[in-house]
Scaffold this active site. Structure first.
Site, short mmCIF file in Angstrom:
data_model
loop_
_atom_site.label_atom_id
_atom_site.label_comp_id
_atom_site.label_asym_id
_atom_site.label_seq_id
_atom_site.Cartn_x
_atom_site.Cartn_y
_atom_site.Cartn_z
N HIS A 1 10.05 -12.73 2.85
CA HIS A 1 8.90 -11.87 2.61
C HIS A 1 7.69 -12.59 2.03
O HIS A 1 6.54 -12.24 2.31
CB HIS A 1 9.31 -10.75 1.65
CG HIS A 1 8.19 -9.81 1.34
ND1 HIS A 1 7.63 -8.98 2.29
CD2 HIS A 1 7.50 -9.57 0.17
CE1 HIS A 1 6.66 -8.26 1.73
NE2 HIS A 1 6.56 -8.60 0.45
N ASP B 1 1.54 -8.00 2.35
CA ASP B 1 2.29 -6.90 1.74
C ASP B 1 1.32 -5.74 1.47
O ASP B 1 0.63 -5.29 2.38
CB ASP B 1 3.00 -7.44 0.48
CG ASP B 1 3.84 -6.44 -0.28
OD1 ASP B 1 4.97 -6.19 0.16
OD2 ASP B 1 3.37 -5.92 -1.30
#
Length: 310
Positions: free
Chosen positions: A290, A108
């Site tokens: 994610h 991320d």
């Protein structure tokens, strides 16, 4: 549960004008460093599943809570969180341990920092592993301006920049609820709600999908952000346009060997032209969302080790 008890105790290290809280494994493997960089809103703890395996494979594993997080420094100035400072911290961390270069792994926002490391300090990077966030080529105009035109004012990147302090306050008031609602998998697809996504998540009373963290794991994140608040970590977003300018004259091609690990169900889209900018890239996709290294911990670790061994 054993992961929490086994997680290493931190050392506080002074580097680059700040103090970083650093967790290590495999110190006996001095000379073979790998640096793991967390995303938002995470902690070094996000790498708990990978650290023992990497140490067992012969790596000196170095995992900082980056500036704005945990017991690391949280400077007041927003500009102290730009990409020059974030990559500078990692360079100074290598200097602290006496390393010329290292393998850098990022998830991320951490992936964004790692891609930038390869641009701003290529001699300090041997190889790159990115989770979730592919290399972001520079847009024709500054990133936030571009996103505002494309996604509108409620996009959370835009909102963080245009309405400073508003989201921070909501997340600070609803820390446990926000993190519980965020760390989910198998969230049923639905059209986006009106309003700002992160504020909506913080205020939603019922989480969607399934949790990816046990209660004790979630409590680690909640305690960390209840202690620090969210502003330091959100300040990373408030430097997007500044970073756009910082990277203006830097070679946009990443020449280091790279592994890109996608989650098939992540909201972040895959790059359609990754190999144009990262010619030495291999791509792996895992059947997850994610939070890749926490959702599919064993598969992530296997992908990393297999690529490093190759």
């Amino acid at each position: 549960m054993s992961n929490i008890a086994d997680f290493p105790k931190p050392t506080l290290v002074s580097v680059n004008g700040v103090v970083l809280e650093v967790f290590e494994a495999g110190q006996r493997n001095k000379g073979n460093p790998i640096v793991l960089c967390h995303g938002w809103p995470e902690q070094a703890f996000s790498w708990r599943h990978q650290m023992p395996a990497l140490a067992a494979a012969g790596f000196h594993v170095i995992v900082p809570n980056q500036r704005g997080y945990g017991q690391s420094s949280r400077p007041e100035q927003v500009t102290d969180y730009d990409i020059s400072h974030l990559t500078g911290d990692l360079v100074a961390l290598l200097d602290h341990f006496g390393y010329d270069d290292a393998v850098f792994v990022g998830h991320d926002w951490g992936a964004n920092v790692v891609w930038s490391m390869a641009q701003l300090h290529p001699d300090r990077v041997s190889r790159i592993i990115s989770l979730a966030l592919p290399y972001q080529a520079r847009t024709p105009k500054p990133w936030i301006e571009f996103m505002e035109e494309f996604f509108g004012p409620d996009n959370y990147f835009v909102h963080f920049n245009r309405q400073p302090g508003v989201a921070d306050a909501v997340l600070d008031q609803n820390t446990a609820q926000f993190l519980r609602n965020l760390y989910r998998k198998a969230v049923p697809p639905a059209p986006p709600e009106a309003g700002m996504m992160m504020i909506n998540l913080a205020q939603a009373e019922a989480p969607l999908g399934e949790p990816i963290l046990g209660e004790a794991e979630l409590a680690v994140y909640v305690a960390a952000f209840e202690a620090t608040g969210f502003t330091g970590s959100i300040n990373w977003y408030r430097n997007m346009d500044r970073n756009w300018h910082i990277l203006a004259d830097v070679d946009p091609i990443i020449r280091k060997p790279a592994l890109m690990i996608y989650g098939e169900h992540d909201m972040i889209p895959k790059s359609e032209n990754l190999a144009d900018f990262v010619p030495n890239v291999e791509v792996v996709s895992l059947d997850c969302g994610h939070w890749i290294q926490q959702e599919m911990a064993a598969e992530t670790t296997h992908a990393i080790l297999a690529w490093l061994a190759g």
